[in-house]
Design an enzyme around this catalytic site. Structure first.
Site, short mmCIF file in Angstrom:
data_model
loop_
_atom_site.label_atom_id
_atom_site.label_comp_id
_atom_site.label_asym_id
_atom_site.label_seq_id
_atom_site.Cartn_x
_atom_site.Cartn_y
_atom_site.Cartn_z
N GLY A 175 1.46 -7.98 2.83
CA GLY A 175 2.67 -7.74 2.02
C GLY A 175 3.49 -6.82 2.22
O GLY A 175 3.44 -5.89 3.09
N HIS A 176 4.74 -6.96 1.68
CA HIS A 176 5.83 -5.75 2.07
C HIS A 176 5.53 -4.58 2.09
O HIS A 176 4.92 -4.29 0.86
CB HIS A 176 7.22 -6.37 1.45
CG HIS A 176 6.96 -6.61 -0.12
ND1 HIS A 176 8.44 -6.70 -0.62
CD2 HIS A 176 6.10 -6.40 -1.06
CE1 HIS A 176 7.96 -6.69 -2.27
NE2 HIS A 176 6.77 -6.39 -2.29
N ASN A 177 6.11 -3.79 2.79
CA ASN A 177 5.84 -2.26 2.65
C ASN A 177 4.45 -1.81 2.85
O ASN A 177 4.16 -0.76 2.50
CB ASN A 177 6.60 -1.77 1.53
CG ASN A 177 8.03 -1.73 1.66
OD1 ASN A 177 8.60 -2.71 0.75
ND2 ASN A 177 8.65 -1.04 2.47
#
Lengths: 373, 373, 373
Positions: A249-251
């Site tokens: 997922g993002h980050n």
């Protein structure tokens, strides 16, 4: 054509490249391929690296076996052997050498005529670009990189030296992968992270303005998805090894040399330490932190930060379905059963000599799962 | 080239487009990009939307912060701020605006010369068709649509106005996606649902004659698979938001504005209501129905219909592996433990004053898991 | 153009091809399509194969229904019917026939001009090769095969007669798929298995020198990943049916006619028997063996070999989240609760007449989960 058959090699080829002590055999001993102990035929090479495979060693028909000092007696007496401290690592090195001998020759044209390369892209002259690739403006492909068929490298993306992308990999704009990487077919790097703001009726998109930054010596399997960050970047550390079908997922930030098995899902902003091992199908919730050297069992869900290295597991044990139905139904009533035990304990005659010591966390249980473990 | 850096903008640009009250700063305040509170540098914009981020607000070096009235005192005194009722939605809108400023200019040719478009396909003149696309007979691509590299749009498929398909999306024949949609790379819409009839020795294929119909304003992540229906269609409602690696089985119907996190699997003929939230890695069995506004926790399996909105969870808690081994082994004997408790209760002297009230569902347990919850 | 509408057909067409006894209707009865009982309109065909759908049968408006003798009275009296022993298999056969009538006509050129075929590849003249395909040296495409857009067939790979590969399938070098197969879009066959040897600081790659060998009559869904073996091959038996998003690790062997639902992950060297059924999202650890005819429930993890056919389950039951929190917290203390029960039993007056018989496995519990089940 050397396909699936790396071509003949000799015992001498091996000890010249990888060392070890050759016993019961000549340098000229001819070998055709690597095979497992139990199925190796004469003329083939195998390895014995773990005590639990002793029996396979004793029965092997391989002509030459890579083995450690400790297990050298587990081979048939006449079998030629290379004695080395770490047979598994030796096997790994031999496998890479044999694979390199099977590599197709470099194509006549380094850049396939059907590849579409923007004039502003910077493609090193030693890079190999396969058919149907799309390499967009301002992107960079480093020296010795090998880009497979139909790969899409987006605007401003960077692929490091000696990195290999297999067919159909998609790198979204501005994302970067370092040197000596491998990315298998179908993987998507840099799609939007899953970010939405609640509206009165529905969801408003949050544009994902960060990137994905993959370090050096990273291997990523097939059909993985690594999302770009919302503001900062998603970061995969040097030396990480990712299997297939993994969702990052993002980050998310993953430390060096962490290995992740297939089908793992990692939610946004999770931070995973270095040298971790995540079992297949495991899940990691977002906005938490896993320390270095943690090991997560397959199909286990990490819901809170982990600060202790070691193995963590959360899996419902498999059982015949009729047993499962009974266990599952009773599970729902587990808190009530605990209350019944407590009431029984209250009702029994109290004798200081035998009253059980209060069990912490059980005799005054909290309903907050966050206090446990 | 405005890549990863949307180009300078000002506080005035923001309040002109998105409203809010500008305090402690001038309209001309120059900004370079959005950044998180904790890492923003002078000249950068951030937002403070939740009380749990107070501390980040107090320490921020951002030049301008989007904030609510309630948290306006959580910023350093001199920091410029835009005060607005919903800072998170404001941030979302700013992010979309900045993303649009980073968009590559429209290509010189709307239809890339390498795209293969059947003469009978209907492609709006304002649509952008990327390199290597295959657009088959009788398909339709609407006004303002943006079709990425190597997308395959099958016979009779329809892509609505302003919808964006990223690289390598595959739309099988006859499937439809509505307007203002986003589909990320590698997603497959319309492959056959998993339908087979038992034969004496093996399985006979059931051809999947339905389609996939995706509504308006739907966003679908990367490497998702949405199967076509067996007879009727598989339907995704307006405004749904799907993350990556999601599997939607044939004849599933999903209501409006439902959000589904990564790696979720939904089996055939499941019906999911509107405004639901499905956590990452969750599973939903087939032929059941989930009401509106239900929330399913990550990695939980829905096995029966859900008629109550609210949060539902079914996850084995994570623990150190040694603890898990003990808990798992005892779990198998849970029904026997319950029986032992019951026998203990029977053997204790009965005193009406202190006999526990019978616990419904426990004192006369059924072995039918379907009766519980 | 026969799209989504297979064109009119008659009752006579059906009994001529698929048999059965036509009652209450003429051979000339005109039909437009197949539909479910509950939504079929006059002029449409349906089927009634299970007693639980009686009511749908009684209310149907379909003009013709395929039905068994046992349920023939569950239809409205005037409804035409074809009576047959196995209506579901009959429906399956009709679906395949209708699908074949919807097939696009064979393209004018069997090999699309944009396909890139190495001169040393052997492509049968009756095979159909779609746009943008890449067919590498020494590969083989059999008679009647249909290769979709942008498929990549690697060096030395073999695709059997009448096999159909949908768009963007990637077959890595030397892998083989047999005859009459179907592989849906985005699937990757033959990427490297996940093999690494521990080094002092990190992981050394083990090249994967085996292949993937897929038998005849195998159907594989979209976005699956089947890894090549380390030394020996990964093998999928004849007649297997795999849904979408399945991960098959290196050196897995799957027996004939096994069906696997979506999102299943199978770790390396697992051996699965014939005619097994694996539920969606299940996981199978490596180096174990599952016997023929075993059934694994959805989202269950197989951690040890299974030698008994039948249904096996390991899933935490879903419950309202507040209930789950209480159950989860108590679960961690399950071994302590068991100890408290034992101490209570020790403290109660012993009466031979009512002391419970020792429960095997519970009264002398072992902490070894491997002894259970």
């Amino acid at each position: 054509m050397a396909r699936y058959s790396p071509g003949p090699f000799t015992a001498g080829d091996l000890i010249d490249r990888f060392g070890g002590q050759l016993l019961h055999g000549e340098r000229s001993l001819a070998l055709s391929r690597l095979a497992p102990l139990e199925s190796a035929a004469p003329g083939e090479l195998s390895f014995l690296s773990a005590a639990r495979h002793r029996r396979d060693g004793e029965a092997t028909r391989a002509s030459l076996v890579i083995v450690s000092v400790a297990l050298v007696d587990a081979l048939p007496a006449p079998t030629a052997r290379i004695v080395t401290p770490d047979p598994y690592a030796y096997y790994a090195a031999v496998s890479r050498w044999l694979a390199s001998r099977q590599q197709p020759a470099e194509p006549a044209q380094r850049v396939h005529p059907s590849a579409l390369i923007d004039p502003s892209a910077s493609v090193d002259p030693t890079a190999i670009i396969g058919p149907g690739c799309v390499i967009e403006a301002d992107s960079v492909v480093g020296a010795g990189a090998r880009i497979g068929a139909q790969v899409v490298i987006g605007e401003g993306a960077r692929v490091g030296a000696d990195t290999r992308l297999f067919a159909r990999v998609v790198i979204y704009p501005d994302c970067e992968i370092g040197r000596r990487g491998i990315v298998h077919a179908g993987t998507v790097i840099g799609a939007d992270g899953f970010g939405f703001a609640r509206e009165a009726h529905g969801w408003a998109k949050i544009a994902q303005l960060g990137r994905v930054i993959v370090g050096d010596d990273v291997e990523i399997g097939a059909n993985c998805t690594l999302d770009r960050g919302a503001l900062d970047d998603t970061v995969i550390g040097n030396g990480c090894k990712l299997d297939n079908q993994i969702q990052v997922g993002h980050n998310v930030r993953i430390g060096e040399h962490t290995a992740i098995a297939g089908c793992v899902g990692i939610a946004g902003s999770a931070v995973i330490g270095a040298r971790c091992m995540i079992g297949g199908g495991a899940g990691i919730l977002g906005h938490l932190s896993i320390c270095d050297d943690a090991v997560i069992s397959a199909m286990s869900l990490v819901t809170r930060s982990i600060s202790r290295p070691g193995l963590h597991t959360g899996v419902f044990p498999l059982m015949p379905n009729a047993d499962w139905e009974r266990a599952a139904v009773t599970l729902k009533h587990l808190p009530a059963l605990r209350d019944r035990i407590r009431r029984l304990e209250q009702r029994l005659p109290i004798d200081a000599a035998d009253s059980p010591a209060p069990v912490p966390g059980v005799d005054a249980p909290s309903n907050d799962p966050k206090e446990s473990s």
